[in-house]
Design an enzyme around this catalytic site. Structure first.
Site, short mmCIF file in Angstrom:
data_model
loop_
_atom_site.label_atom_id
_atom_site.label_comp_id
_atom_site.label_asym_id
_atom_site.label_seq_id
_atom_site.Cartn_x
_atom_site.Cartn_y
_atom_site.Cartn_z
N ASP A 185 -1.16 0.74 2.05
CA ASP A 185 -0.44 0.85 0.78
C ASP A 185 -1.49 0.81 -0.31
O ASP A 185 -2.68 0.59 -0.04
CB ASP A 185 0.59 -0.29 0.60
CG ASP A 185 1.78 0.17 -0.25
OD1 ASP A 185 1.55 0.67 -1.37
OD2 ASP A 185 2.93 0.04 0.20
N HIS B 132 2.46 6.00 -2.13
CA HIS B 132 1.86 4.68 -1.87
C HIS B 132 0.50 4.82 -1.19
O HIS B 132 0.17 4.04 -0.28
CB HIS B 132 2.79 3.83 -0.98
CG HIS B 132 3.93 3.22 -1.75
ND1 HIS B 132 3.77 2.15 -2.58
CD2 HIS B 132 5.25 3.54 -1.80
CE1 HIS B 132 4.95 1.84 -3.12
NE2 HIS B 132 5.84 2.67 -2.67
N GLU C 13 9.15 6.44 -2.13
CA GLU C 13 8.67 6.35 -3.51
C GLU C 13 7.49 7.25 -3.84
O GLU C 13 6.64 6.88 -4.65
CB GLU C 13 8.34 4.89 -3.85
CG GLU C 13 9.57 4.00 -3.74
CD GLU C 13 9.30 2.56 -4.17
OE1 GLU C 13 10.09 2.05 -4.96
OE2 GLU C 13 8.33 1.94 -3.69
C1 ACM Z 1 10.36 0.23 -0.25
O1 ACM Z 1 10.81 -0.88 -0.56
N1 ACM Z 1 9.67 0.93 -1.13
C2 ACM Z 1 10.56 0.78 1.07
#
Ligand code: ACM
Ligand code: ZN
Length: 677
Positions: free
Chosen positions: A184, A261, A317
């Protein structure tokens, strides 16, 4: 195959008092069926013997060698204290456990089931401390096959020992999946031989905590930098974890985030971004072939270490911002006939799925992988509510449910004023426990694709391991029960069992939340408030957000006040000012105006700069009566409620409240009731 095992393990001598009796009533997760019988079985102090018939595995053996079992081999089944019979169905998780006055019997179709039968016995005897066991017959099997716990080791790196310790706790609760979120933006955490900068650079940052790191511009540093904080797991360490978990019938599913991410990858290998520059975004360039080479190389090394059927490919996201103007992305869209950036994301996921499938594995991804068309064989992890999960079930896809409102344990589990800083929200044990994954309207065929449930702990605000345990327990007990037990819920009974388990976890060195000291929900929200404006019509001079409507136009005069979180459907939210007029029906003397606003900086919820109150007899001409100013710094680090209340001496039929939003971009304003007296 018949196996007789002799194990010598010293008696601890720390047995519980003689009048304590082990029984299924303390077990978490609650077994499916229990019949209590008369009498007791006493574990012999001189040593317990056991005999295994069938396919025991190392997990079963190792469990028999701890806890209640401590000495002596039985030569045959009929003379053993614990008699275990195991079939050869490797996937079967059910078992029967019978405690008779003369012996204990565990029967299972496979080693997994026998392992869980032994875990139940260990819980009933508190690891052998309780020597007297009530006679009973337990027939048990899980409701769902996937029972997961998520570990975010990117935002804050955790030691291998920490992960193993949580595996131990998971195994006791019959949880069977560890979801390891090891990539991440805040750090890459696994050795990848082909891309050494992932761990020589992208795993390190000059600040220890995520908070400090973000406040200082979210930059990485070389491993050799004197300030370097962070870390990564070698492949050897990951294999060790995989083995350790497998010995406890737990599968570790690795997650490689894509296409979003991924700031840390793009800082180390900027050529994989659209701009070709570090710190230019969080999404891989989907137009460049280099991105696919990288992802396939990484996945190849990851799959070499993790034997799991599922590989988590993230998918959540992605901003998709840079794709719109990137020549490579635009070319890809044109060549592939993709009509928008959602389809471009879907192109990436589908292509990666093909690759992962070609290696005999399956992909699982966050529910955004539905956008632009879901990959044909993908399993969906539904986190933004359950809609994505329901849609996937209806289209025949497998689903793991982990909706934020019930399963995101990065929120506060108790009154925020007594809790450590967190992302905000309020998710107490009772709410996790109340989660019912099978929603009405699903056919049995659709519901059969619901694999199970998972709790997620994102660790932006959880810098230390002890704090992480505090967030996991006891809430993870609840998800274990949601995943395993029948849906006939009894919170009082679960709460009692959770208290028992908490004490044992504390004794075993876990830093659990002290459930016995739970404060509970915001007191104001527990009973309705009566006031002069109650039930009066409210006109909105500016609309409230469609996302946080609460009780719609009735919210501010319905007498209902909000709890600890703006997400509880009792707080109304806006990203504009609140500017409302209440019609009291006739001119009335007025002595008090007030409204409570919420502040939760981590969630971008801010107090109004000021609230102005005005009155009018005709609804046209208004007279200012009072202004209440904000007196709290807008970076106040904790959740706070400020009552913008003021005594007045006025009269009127119409009362206007104008709350001025904090001007910082992205700020929300939340209130629950406009009290008029
Ligand atoms: C998430 O909480 N972005 C999977
Ligand atoms: Zn691009």
């Amino acid at each position: 195959m018949t196996v007789a095992i002799a194990t010598a393990m010293a008696c601890s001598g720390m047995y519980a008092s003689a009048n304590e009796t082990g029984a299924p009533s303390d077990v978490i997760p609650k077994p499916a069926e229990v019949v209590m019988n008369r009498g007791f079985y006493n574990l012999p102090d001189g040593g317990v013997t056991y005999f295994i018939k069938g396919n025991a595995d190392a997990a079963v053996r190792s469990l028999l060698e701890q806890g209640p079992v401590n000495a002596g081999a039985a030569k045959k089944m009929s003379s053993a204290n614990i008699r275990v019979e195991i079939g050869d169905d490797a996937d079967a998780e059910g078992y029967t456990l019978e405690v008779t006055p003369k012996y204990i019997s565990i029967k299972a179709a496979g080693a997994r089931g026998a392992y869980y039968g032994l875990q139940t016995l260990l819980q009933m005897t508190d690891g052998g401390r309780v020597r007297q066991i009530a006679c009973c017959r337990i027939s048990d099997e899980p409701r769902f096959s996937y029972r997961g716990v998520h570990f975010d080791v990117s935002r804050h790196f955790r030691s291998l020992d920490f992960l193993k310790k949580q595996v131990d706790a998971m195994a006791q609760m019959k949880l069977n999946t560890m979801h390891l979120h090891f990539t991440d933006g805040a750090g890459w955490r696994m050795q990848i031989d082909k891309y050494p900068r992932l761990t020589e650079f992208a795993a390190w940052r000059p600040q220890r905590t995520w908070r400090e790191w973000v406040d200082n511009g979210s930059k990485y540093c070389d491993r050799s930098d004197a300030r370097a904080s962070g870390g990564f797991y070698t492949k050897e360490e990951m294999r060790d974890l995989v083995d350790y978990a497998a010995q406890r019938h737990i599968t570790v599913i690795p997650e490689v985030e894509m296409p979003g991410h991924s700031e840390e990858v793009l800082a180390a290998y900027p050529e994989l971004s659209c701009a070709g520059k570090p710190y230019s975004g969080s999404d891989f360039c989907v137009g460049k072939e280099a991105t696919f080479r990288f992802l396939e190389d990484v996945l190849t090394e990851v799959m070499d270490v993790f034997p799991s059927e599922y590989i988590h490919i993230g998918g959540d996201e992605a901003t998709k911002n840079s794709w719109r103007d990137c020549p490579d992305c635009k070319r890809r869209m044109e060549q592939e006939g993709l009509k928008d950036v959602d389809e471009l994301q879907s192109y990436l996921i589908k292509r990666i799925e093909k690759f992962v499938n070609s290696k005999g594995r399956k992909i699982i991804g966050w529910d955004e992988i539905l956008e632009g068309g879901v990959a044909p064989n993908a399993t969906v992890m539904s986190w933004r509510g359950t809609e994505g999960g329901i849609k996937s079930l209806k289209s025949g896809h497998d689903v793991v449910m982990t909706p934020g409102a019930y399963c995101y344990i990065d929120g506060n589990q108790d009154a925020p004023f007594k809790e450590p800083a967190s992302i905000g929200g309020y998710l107490p044990l009772a709410k996790v426990y109340s989660y019912e994954p099978v929603e009405p309207g699903l056919t049995p065929e659709e519901a059969s694709h619901l694999l199970g449930v998972q709790v997620n702990l994102w660790t932006e605000h959880v810098a230390d391991s002890a704090h992480a345990e505090y967030m996991y327990y006891p809430r993870t007990y609840a998800i274990a029960e949601v995943g395993w037990s029948k849906p006939d819920k009894d919170y009082d009974d679960f709460y009692r069992r959770a208290l028992v388990k908490n004490e044992r976890m504390k004794r075993d060195g876990y830093n659990v939340f002290d459930l016995a000291q739970e404060y509970g929900e915001r007191k104001e929200s527990l009973e309705e408030i009566d006031h002069l404006g109650r039930g009066a019509k409210v006109s909105y001079n500016l609309p409230y957000s469609k996302q946080y409507t609460a009780n719609g136009d009735l919210t501010l005069t319905d007498g209902v006040r909000g709890g600890w979180t703006y997400g509880d459907k009792r707080w109304q939210g806006t990203m504009q000012d609140f500017d409302v007029t209440v019609d009291l029906g006739e001119v009335k003397p007025l002595h008090y105006f007030g409204a409570t606003f919420m502040h939760s900086e981590g969630a971008w919820v801010h107090l109004p700069e000021k609230v102005e109150f005005e009155v009018s007899d005709d609804g046209v001409t208004f007279t200012p009566v009072a202004t209440v100013w904000c007196d709290v710094p807008s970076d106040f680090p904790k959740l706070l409620f400020k009552d913008y209340g003021t005594a007045v001496n006025a009269s009127g039929r119409y009362v206007r409240m104008h709350a001025f939003r904090n001007p910082r971009p992205g700020a929300w304003l939340f209130t629950d009731e406009f009290v008029i007296n």
